[in-house]
Design a protein around this motif. Structure first.
Motif, PDB file in Angstrom:
ATOM      1  N   PHE A 166      73.750  81.112  10.361  1.00 45.77           N
ATOM      2  CA  PHE A 166      72.769  81.796   9.512  1.00 45.77           C
ATOM      3  C   PHE A 166      71.709  80.817   9.011  1.00 45.77           C
ATOM      4  N   GLN A 167      72.124  79.613   8.661  1.00 44.73           N
ATOM      5  CA  GLN A 167      71.171  78.581   8.231  1.00 44.73           C
ATOM      6  C   GLN A 167      70.164  78.295   9.351  1.00 44.73           C
ATOM      7  N   HIS A 168      70.653  78.126  10.553  1.00 45.24           N
ATOM      8  CA  HIS A 168      69.794  77.879  11.712  1.00 45.24           C
ATOM      9  C   HIS A 168      68.890  79.081  11.967  1.00 45.24           C
ATOM     10  N   TYR A 169      69.442  80.285  11.845  1.00 46.25           N
ATOM     11  CA  TYR A 169      68.688  81.522  12.037  1.00 46.25           C
ATOM     12  C   TYR A 169      67.517  81.612  11.051  1.00 46.25           C
ATOM     13  N   VAL A 170      67.789  81.399   9.783  1.00 46.06           N
ATOM     14  CA  VAL A 170      66.728  81.463   8.760  1.00 46.06           C
ATOM     15  C   VAL A 170      65.677  80.391   9.028  1.00 46.06           C
ATOM     16  N   PHE A 171      66.124  79.184   9.360  1.00 46.43           N
ATOM     17  CA  PHE A 171      65.197  78.097   9.678  1.00 46.43           C
ATOM     18  C   PHE A 171      64.268  78.507  10.816  1.00 46.43           C
ATOM     19  N   LEU A 172      64.821  79.042  11.905  1.00 48.31           N
ATOM     20  CA  LEU A 172      63.971  79.424  13.042  1.00 48.31           C
ATOM     21  C   LEU A 172      63.091  80.626  12.735  1.00 48.31           C
ATOM     22  N   CYS A 173      63.573  81.560  11.934  1.00 45.69           N
ATOM     23  CA  CYS A 173      62.719  82.689  11.529  1.00 45.69           C
ATOM     24  C   CYS A 173      61.496  82.183  10.768  1.00 45.69           C
ATOM     25  N   LEU A 174      61.724  81.292   9.804  1.00 48.37           N
ATOM     26  CA  LEU A 174      60.612  80.742   9.031  1.00 48.37           C
ATOM     27  C   LEU A 174      59.699  79.880   9.917  1.00 48.37           C
ATOM     28  N   ARG A 175      60.291  79.073  10.762  1.00 43.82           N
ATOM     29  CA  ARG A 175      59.530  78.169  11.621  1.00 43.82           C
ATOM     30  C   ARG A 175      58.651  78.924  12.621  1.00 43.82           C
ATOM     31  N   ASN A 176      59.158  80.033  13.172  1.00 38.92           N
ATOM     32  CA  ASN A 176      58.453  80.728  14.250  1.00 38.92           C
ATOM     33  C   ASN A 176      57.763  82.013  13.812  1.00 38.92           C
ATOM     34  N   ALA A 177      57.721  82.287  12.517  1.00 39.82           N
ATOM     35  CA  ALA A 177      57.167  83.547  12.025  1.00 39.82           C
ATOM     36  C   ALA A 177      55.704  83.763  12.422  1.00 39.82           C
ATOM     37  N   ARG A 178      54.894  82.734  12.388  1.00 36.37           N
ATOM     38  CA  ARG A 178      53.470  82.894  12.758  1.00 36.37           C
ATOM     39  C   ARG A 178      53.280  83.078  14.260  1.00 36.37           C
ATOM     40  N   ARG A 179      54.058  82.369  15.050  1.00 41.23           N
ATOM     41  CA  ARG A 179      53.890  82.417  16.510  1.00 41.23           C
ATOM     42  C   ARG A 179      54.579  83.613  17.151  1.00 41.23           C
ATOM     43  N   GLN A 180      55.630  84.111  16.537  1.00 43.07           N
ATOM     44  CA  GLN A 180      56.428  85.189  17.143  1.00 43.07           C
ATOM     45  C   GLN A 180      56.729  86.292  16.123  1.00 43.07           C
ATOM     46  N   PRO A 181      55.696  86.830  15.468  1.00 47.23           N
ATOM     47  CA  PRO A 181      55.982  87.779  14.380  1.00 47.23           C
ATOM     48  C   PRO A 181      56.749  89.023  14.825  1.00 47.23           C
ATOM     49  N   ARG A 182      56.441  89.582  15.982  1.00 49.42           N
ATOM     50  CA  ARG A 182      57.144  90.799  16.427  1.00 49.42           C
ATOM     51  C   ARG A 182      58.620  90.532  16.700  1.00 49.42           C
TER      52      ARG A 182
ATOM     53  N   LEU B 135      60.444  89.949  13.297  1.00 48.28           N
ATOM     54  CA  LEU B 135      60.660  91.200  12.550  1.00 48.28           C
ATOM     55  C   LEU B 135      61.732  92.066  13.197  1.00 48.28           C
ATOM     56  N   ALA B 136      61.691  92.199  14.517  1.00 43.82           N
ATOM     57  CA  ALA B 136      62.705  92.999  15.214  1.00 43.82           C
ATOM     58  C   ALA B 136      64.100  92.404  14.997  1.00 43.82           C
ATOM     59  N   SER B 137      64.200  91.099  15.072  1.00 44.98           N
ATOM     60  CA  SER B 137      65.483  90.441  14.877  1.00 44.98           C
ATOM     61  C   SER B 137      65.969  90.610  13.443  1.00 44.98           C
ATOM     62  N   LEU B 138      65.076  90.409  12.483  1.00 41.08           N
ATOM     63  CA  LEU B 138      65.465  90.574  11.074  1.00 41.08           C
ATOM     64  C   LEU B 138      65.944  91.992  10.786  1.00 41.08           C
ATOM     65  N   ARG B 139      65.275  92.992  11.335  1.00 43.93           N
ATOM     66  CA  ARG B 139      65.713  94.380  11.125  1.00 43.93           C
ATOM     67  C   ARG B 139      67.132  94.576  11.660  1.00 43.93           C
TER      68      ARG B 139
ATOM     69  N   ARG C  22      69.041  84.999  20.160  1.00 44.35           N
ATOM     70  CA  ARG C  22      70.330  84.376  20.489  1.00 44.35           C
ATOM     71  C   ARG C  22      71.127  84.129  19.207  1.00 44.35           C
ATOM     72  N   LEU C  23      70.460  83.593  18.190  1.00 41.57           N
ATOM     73  CA  LEU C  23      71.155  83.328  16.924  1.00 41.57           C
ATOM     74  C   LEU C  23      71.582  84.628  16.249  1.00 41.57           C
ATOM     75  N   ALA C  24      70.769  85.672  16.378  1.00 37.61           N
ATOM     76  CA  ALA C  24      71.168  86.982  15.844  1.00 37.61           C
ATOM     77  C   ALA C  24      72.443  87.449  16.540  1.00 37.61           C
ATOM     78  N   ASP C  25      72.509  87.300  17.853  1.00 32.32           N
ATOM     79  CA  ASP C  25      73.716  87.674  18.578  1.00 32.32           C
ATOM     80  C   ASP C  25      74.916  86.830  18.125  1.00 32.32           C
ATOM     81  N   GLU C  26      74.692  85.542  17.880  1.00 30.62           N
ATOM     82  CA  GLU C  26      75.790  84.694  17.415  1.00 30.62           C
ATOM     83  C   GLU C  26      76.299  85.149  16.044  1.00 30.62           C
ATOM     84  N   LEU C  27      75.384  85.533  15.161  1.00 24.98           N
ATOM     85  CA  LEU C  27      75.798  86.061  13.852  1.00 24.98           C
ATOM     86  C   LEU C  27      76.581  87.358  14.014  1.00 24.98           C
TER      87      LEU C  27
END
Length: 177
Positions: free
Chosen positions: A116-132, A135-139, A83-88
């Motif tokens: 973007f700040q919220h996006y980075v925060f959630l990427c870091l926060r959820n990286a272990r639980r939702q790695p796929r 990664l797909a969102s970051l790409r 969702r945050l990727a879509d907002e960006l």
């Protein structure tokens, strides 16, 4: 109306009537799945329309149903990062699709920094639980968000402060309820 939509998406899709004969060719941005497609649509319509009228009266009431946006608001939602990727990316589309003045660009850029700040925060926060999903969102965001690498250092440096602010806001919401 265009200025109002740039600052905050005023129309709600279920509450709008427009002339399909004159504007029937306008379509939603299909690459945006969880957020922003309606805002780009309304900006396109407002930019082309000769006349826009709206009412501040409550014209409808949400009932029980499924909202693909609402379920993405929780930090642990598997779709919150997309969702945050879509907002960006919605803000990138707006920047590239419309001839914005300096005030509109400043508002859009400020919103984009916050998202973007919220996006980075959630990427870091959820990286272990939702790695796929992460990664797909970051790409996708790296490919489509022109200023991605310029925005990363500031966003990463700001994560501790952002986390504190979110905890304070969450505590205040809990106390108010």
């Amino acid at each position: 109306m265009f200025n109002a939509i740039v600052r905050e998406c005023v129309p709600h899709t279920s509450q709008v009537v427009f002339g399909a004969k004159a504007h029937g060719g306008i379509r939603f941005e299909t690459q945006l799945k969880r957020a922003g497609e309606d805002m780009v649509f309304w900006l396109t319509l407002a930019g082309r329309a000769k006349l826009v009228a709206y009412s501040l009266a409550i014209m409808g009431q949400r009932g029980v149903g499924v909202s693909i946006y609402q379920e993405t608001l929780a930090w642990d939602s598997p779709n919150s990062v997309s969702r945050l990727a879509d907002e960006l990316l919605m803000r990138e589309i707006i920047r590239n699709k419309f001839d914005l003045d300096k005030t509109q660009l400043a508002a859009l850029s400020g919103d984009q920094r916050d998202v973007f700040q919220h996006y980075v925060f959630l990427c870091l926060r959820n990286a272990r639980r939702q790695p796929r999903q992460i990664l797909a969102s970051l790409r996708r965001v790296m490919r489509e968000y022109a200023d991605f690498w310029r925005a990363v250092p500031g966003a990463v440096a700001g994560v501790p402060g952002y986390k504190r602010r979110m905890k304070l806001e969450h505590a205040a919401e809990g106390a108010a309820a």
